[in-house]
Design a protein around this motif. Structure first.
Motif, PDB file in Angstrom:
ATOM      1  N   LEU A  61      33.676  36.246  71.104  1.00  0.00           N
ATOM      2  CA  LEU A  61      33.696  36.445  69.777  1.00  0.00           C
ATOM      3  C   LEU A  61      33.866  35.282  68.808  1.00  0.00           C
ATOM      4  N   ARG A  62      34.320  33.899  69.314  1.00  0.00           N
ATOM      5  CA  ARG A  62      34.450  32.936  68.561  1.00  0.00           C
ATOM      6  C   ARG A  62      33.187  32.088  68.585  1.00  0.00           C
ATOM      7  N   ARG A  63      32.551  32.295  69.835  1.00  0.00           N
ATOM      8  CA  ARG A  63      31.048  31.818  69.769  1.00  0.00           C
ATOM      9  C   ARG A  63      30.130  32.562  68.783  1.00  0.00           C
ATOM     10  N   ASP A  64      30.121  33.768  68.947  1.00  0.00           N
ATOM     11  CA  ASP A  64      29.472  34.518  67.910  1.00  0.00           C
ATOM     12  C   ASP A  64      29.719  34.495  66.563  1.00  0.00           C
ATOM     13  N   SER A  65      30.805  34.483  66.180  1.00  0.00           N
ATOM     14  CA  SER A  65      31.264  34.235  64.663  1.00  0.00           C
ATOM     15  C   SER A  65      30.898  32.892  64.314  1.00  0.00           C
ATOM     16  N   ASN A  66      30.926  31.848  64.914  1.00  0.00           N
ATOM     17  CA  ASN A  66      30.419  30.557  64.655  1.00  0.00           C
ATOM     18  C   ASN A  66      28.949  30.609  64.288  1.00  0.00           C
ATOM     19  N   LYS A  67      28.212  31.249  65.111  1.00  0.00           N
ATOM     20  CA  LYS A  67      26.853  31.202  64.699  1.00  0.00           C
ATOM     21  C   LYS A  67      26.590  32.106  63.572  1.00  0.00           C
ATOM     22  N   ILE A  68      27.288  33.008  63.429  1.00  0.00           N
ATOM     23  CA  ILE A  68      26.939  34.006  62.290  1.00  0.00           C
ATOM     24  C   ILE A  68      27.259  33.210  60.877  1.00  0.00           C
ATOM     25  N   ASP A  69      28.495  32.387  61.077  1.00  0.00           N
ATOM     26  CA  ASP A  69      28.927  31.531  60.063  1.00  0.00           C
ATOM     27  C   ASP A  69      27.877  30.689  59.642  1.00  0.00           C
ATOM     28  N   ASN A  70      27.408  29.987  60.634  1.00  0.00           N
ATOM     29  CA  ASN A  70      26.381  29.055  60.103  1.00  0.00           C
ATOM     30  C   ASN A  70      24.898  29.252  59.854  1.00  0.00           C
ATOM     31  N   TYR A  71      24.504  30.523  60.239  1.00  0.00           N
ATOM     32  CA  TYR A  71      23.233  31.159  60.045  1.00  0.00           C
ATOM     33  C   TYR A  71      23.452  31.441  58.565  1.00  0.00           C
ATOM     34  N   LEU A  72      24.666  32.054  57.991  1.00  0.00           N
ATOM     35  CA  LEU A  72      24.776  32.596  56.613  1.00  0.00           C
ATOM     36  C   LEU A  72      24.670  31.518  55.898  1.00  0.00           C
ATOM     37  N   LYS A  73      25.372  30.515  56.137  1.00  0.00           N
ATOM     38  CA  LYS A  73      25.313  29.222  55.056  1.00  0.00           C
ATOM     39  C   LYS A  73      23.816  28.698  55.214  1.00  0.00           C
ATOM     40  N   LEU A  74      23.246  28.613  56.245  1.00  0.00           N
ATOM     41  CA  LEU A  74      21.855  28.156  56.378  1.00  0.00           C
ATOM     42  C   LEU A  74      20.883  29.006  55.401  1.00  0.00           C
ATOM     43  N   LEU A  75      21.106  30.156  55.486  1.00  0.00           N
ATOM     44  CA  LEU A  75      20.174  31.338  54.914  1.00  0.00           C
ATOM     45  C   LEU A  75      20.587  31.244  53.237  1.00  0.00           C
ATOM     46  N   LYS A  76      21.889  31.049  53.148  1.00  0.00           N
ATOM     47  CA  LYS A  76      22.289  30.851  51.555  1.00  0.00           C
ATOM     48  C   LYS A  76      21.550  29.583  51.080  1.00  0.00           C
ATOM     49  N   CYS A  77      21.678  28.580  51.799  1.00  0.00           N
ATOM     50  CA  CYS A  77      20.960  27.277  51.419  1.00  0.00           C
ATOM     51  C   CYS A  77      19.404  27.465  51.031  1.00  0.00           C
ATOM     52  N   ARG A  78      18.899  28.209  52.024  1.00  0.00           N
ATOM     53  CA  ARG A  78      17.433  28.484  51.970  1.00  0.00           C
ATOM     54  C   ARG A  78      17.310  29.206  50.832  1.00  0.00           C
ATOM     55  N   LEU A  79      17.888  30.485  50.630  1.00  0.00           N
ATOM     56  CA  LEU A  79      17.410  31.564  49.495  1.00  0.00           C
ATOM     57  C   LEU A  79      17.863  31.166  48.278  1.00  0.00           C
ATOM     58  N   ILE A  80      19.032  30.591  48.252  1.00  0.00           N
ATOM     59  CA  ILE A  80      19.743  30.211  46.971  1.00  0.00           C
ATOM     60  C   ILE A  80      19.400  28.813  46.398  1.00  0.00           C
ATOM     61  N   TYR A  81      19.271  27.867  47.345  1.00  0.00           N
ATOM     62  CA  TYR A  81      19.249  26.318  46.719  1.00  0.00           C
ATOM     63  C   TYR A  81      18.079  26.059  47.238  1.00  0.00           C
ATOM     64  N   ASN A  82      17.024  26.646  47.773  1.00  0.00           N
ATOM     65  CA  ASN A  82      15.633  26.223  48.100  1.00  0.00           C
ATOM     66  C   ASN A  82      15.667  25.383  49.220  1.00  0.00           C
ATOM     67  N   ASN A  83      16.577  25.255  50.082  1.00  0.00           N
ATOM     68  CA  ASN A  83      16.639  24.434  51.023  1.00  0.00           C
ATOM     69  C   ASN A  83      17.280  22.878  50.488  1.00  0.00           C
ATOM     70  N   ASN A  84      17.849  22.986  49.343  1.00  0.00           N
ATOM     71  CA  ASN A  84      18.329  21.766  48.714  1.00  0.00           C
ATOM     72  C   ASN A  84      19.824  21.540  48.828  1.00  0.00           C
ATOM     73  N   CYS A  85      20.223  21.486  50.060  1.00  0.00           N
ATOM     74  CA  CYS A  85      21.775  21.568  50.300  1.00  0.00           C
ATOM     75  C   CYS A  85      22.114  20.363  50.948  1.00  0.00           C
TER      76      CYS A  85
END
Length: 169
Positions: free
Chosen positions: A145-169
């Motif tokens: 659970l800890r491992r997978d929740s960390n991956k989800i947290d990181n991927y969501l942040k990366l996806l937000k950066c990509r889609l909202i800020y056009n990879n400019n984070c």
């Protein structure tokens, strides 16, 4: 069975109940997506990502806290960590190994037909008479659970950066 084993056996279901309550209820107040219950309100993609990132980060922190507490109370000196390497039922799901690979991942919305999902097979271990087997099953569950929740947290942040800020984070 001695009184220590009896009290530990009785406390495991209580621990599971506590874990589920922490994940579901700990200091969480639901916020309406639309203020005043407006029927046609719209929430920006940025706001949705902000909420998703906050929640995923919170869930990861809780899962880390639960794992660390369980490790400290029940797993010390039992050598569970060496058994958990690649033992998560979600390990077979293809995920990027690092940030660079994740950034190269193509985002394709939609559900894939005939997708095969991993099933957790640890429930029988939680019901075993052997205390160490039950403790390892809980340890492994919380580790994953800890491992997978960390991956989800990181991927969501990366996806937000990509889609909202056009990879400019």
């Amino acid at each position: 069975m001695d009184s220590k084993g009896l009290s530990l056996k009785g406390s495991l279901p209580l621990l599971l109940l506590l874990v589920s309550n922490l994940l579901l209820c700990k200091s969480v107040a639901s916020l309406p997506v639309c203020p005043s219950g407006a029927a046609n309100c719209q929430v920006s993609l940025r706001d949705l990502f902000d909420r998703a990132v906050i929640l995923s980060h919170y869930i990861h922190n809780l899962s880390s806290e639960m794992f660390n507490e369980f490790d400290k109370r029940y797993a010390q000196g039992k050598g569970f960590f060496t058994k958990t390497i690649n033992s998560c039922h979600t390990s077979s799901l293809p995920t990027p190994d690092d940030k660079e690979q994740a950034q190269q991942t193509k985002v394709q919305p939609g559900v894939k037909e005939n997708e095969v999902y991993s099933v957790w097979s640890g429930l029988p271990s939680l019901q075993m008479a052997d205390e160490d087997t039950r403790l390892f099953a809980f340890y492994n569950l919380l580790h994953c659970l800890r491992r997978d929740s960390n991956k989800i947290d990181n991927y969501l942040k990366l996806l937000k950066c990509r889609l909202i800020y056009n990879n400019n984070c």
